[in-house]
Write a protein that holds these residues in place. Structure first.
Motif, PDB file in Angstrom:
ATOM      1  N   LYS A   1       7.782 -33.191  -2.978  1.00 49.42           N
ATOM      2  CA  LYS A   1       7.395 -32.068  -2.891  1.00 49.42           C
ATOM      3  C   LYS A   1       6.165 -31.657  -2.448  1.00 49.42           C
ATOM      4  O   LYS A   1       5.751 -30.607  -1.736  1.00 49.42           O
ATOM      5  CB  LYS A   1       7.869 -31.336  -4.241  1.00 49.42           C
ATOM      6  CG  LYS A   1       9.367 -31.336  -4.497  1.00 49.42           C
ATOM      7  CD  LYS A   1       9.515 -30.831  -5.865  1.00 49.42           C
ATOM      8  CE  LYS A   1      11.123 -30.613  -6.173  1.00 49.42           C
ATOM      9  NZ  LYS A   1      11.411 -29.778  -7.277  1.00 49.42           N
ATOM     10  N   ALA A   2       5.044 -32.563  -2.924  1.00 49.25           N
ATOM     11  CA  ALA A   2       3.513 -32.172  -2.604  1.00 49.25           C
ATOM     12  C   ALA A   2       3.609 -32.472  -1.258  1.00 49.25           C
ATOM     13  O   ALA A   2       2.833 -31.754  -0.401  1.00 49.25           O
ATOM     14  CB  ALA A   2       2.671 -33.097  -3.283  1.00 49.25           C
TER      15      ALA A   2
ATOM     16  N   LYS B   1       4.866 -29.395   0.762  1.00 52.58           N
ATOM     17  CA  LYS B   1       4.056 -28.253   0.478  1.00 52.58           C
ATOM     18  C   LYS B   1       2.871 -28.249   1.541  1.00 52.58           C
ATOM     19  O   LYS B   1       2.482 -27.360   2.203  1.00 52.58           O
ATOM     20  CB  LYS B   1       3.604 -28.173  -0.839  1.00 52.58           C
ATOM     21  CG  LYS B   1       2.643 -27.080  -1.108  1.00 52.58           C
ATOM     22  CD  LYS B   1       2.298 -26.964  -2.770  1.00 52.58           C
ATOM     23  CE  LYS B   1       1.549 -25.769  -2.966  1.00 52.58           C
ATOM     24  NZ  LYS B   1       1.267 -25.826  -4.417  1.00 52.58           N
ATOM     25  N   SER B   2       2.443 -29.659   1.715  1.00 50.65           N
ATOM     26  CA  SER B   2       1.307 -29.841   2.697  1.00 50.65           C
ATOM     27  C   SER B   2       1.943 -29.545   4.150  1.00 50.65           C
ATOM     28  O   SER B   2       1.086 -28.995   4.727  1.00 50.65           O
ATOM     29  CB  SER B   2       0.832 -31.348   2.324  1.00 50.65           C
ATOM     30  OG  SER B   2      -0.247 -31.705   3.350  1.00 50.65           O
TER      31      SER B   2
ATOM     32  N   GLY C   1       2.087 -25.750   4.606  1.00 52.11           N
ATOM     33  CA  GLY C   1       0.809 -25.466   4.591  1.00 52.11           C
ATOM     34  C   GLY C   1       0.376 -25.761   5.965  1.00 52.11           C
ATOM     35  O   GLY C   1      -0.631 -24.537   6.520  1.00 52.11           O
TER      36      GLY C   1
ATOM     37  N   THR D   1      12.199 -22.343   7.119  1.00 53.39           N
ATOM     38  CA  THR D   1      11.561 -22.189   5.837  1.00 53.39           C
ATOM     39  C   THR D   1      12.687 -21.786   4.750  1.00 53.39           C
ATOM     40  O   THR D   1      13.043 -22.294   3.559  1.00 53.39           O
ATOM     41  CB  THR D   1      10.671 -21.397   5.479  1.00 53.39           C
ATOM     42  OG1 THR D   1       9.370 -21.928   6.844  1.00 53.39           O
ATOM     43  CG2 THR D   1       9.879 -21.509   4.349  1.00 53.39           C
TER      44      THR D   1
END
Length: 193
Positions: free
Chosen positions: A149-150, A153-154, A157, A184
């Motif tokens: 998930k990180a 997200k990165s 971003g 998205t």
């Protein structure tokens, strides 16, 4: 709350309840005891014999959880504590498995005592190894999902922060933004299912 986090919390709660109640399970039979199983004369003596090994196995799970949590901290003293908790977890698994196997076979007299004790230790070691792998799997699945998930997200971003004007034809910026939003939304819809 995330589904896997809820599952992990339920798993930890069940392990805690089983671990803390198992040494007391024999109390139920103190007034009206029944015939025992696996060679034990009374049911209360059998439950007493398996209560503390089950407690030890549950504590092994908690030690492995603590080891996993401490290993994520970058400071050296926490890394050392992670190793200590991992060793304590393995020892708890071994002791719990050893006495649990003994509880289920207290009157085995078919073999020479040395063969009996060696096989008891071997089975306990195998159970301990499998429990270490199982607990590592359970506690690291949540960590892997968090890392994924990180990463997502990165990545999002990066995609949203990049200047569209530099990389996309100025005539197609609006179409690019619409497609970015569709992608998205499609990922978010899949994530909710």
């Amino acid at each position: 709350m995330e589904t896997n986090l809820v599952g992990l919390l339920v798993f930890i709660t069940v392990i805690a309840v089983i671990g803390f109640l198992s040494p007391l399970s024999h109390v139920y039979y103190l007034e009206n005891d029944e015939e025992g199983v696996f060679g034990f004369t009374w049911m209360s003596s059998f439950l007493f014999a398996i209560g503390f090994p089950i407690y030890s196995l549950c504590m092994g799970f908690f030690m492995n959880l603590a080891s996993t949590l401490f290993s994520t901290v970058e400071k050296k003293k926490f890394k050392i504590m992670a190793i200590v908790f991992k060793v304590l977890g393995v020892k708890s698994f071994f002791l719990g498995a050893l006495f649990l196997v003994w509880s289920f076979s207290p009157n085995v007299k078919d073999f020479d005592p040395s063969v009996y004790y060696r096989s008891l230790v071997l089975v306990s070691v195998l159970i301990s190894i499998s429990l270490v792998y199982f607990s590592n799997y359970v506690f690291n699945v949540n960590k892997t999902i968090k890392n994924l998930k990180a990463s997502l997200k990165s990545m999002f971003g990066f995609v949203y922060d990049m200047p569209s004007n530099d990389l996309v034809n100025p005539l197609k910026i609006k179409e690019f933004d619409i497609n970015k939003l569709k992608i998205t939304n499609s990922i978010l819809d899949q994530n909710e299912q």
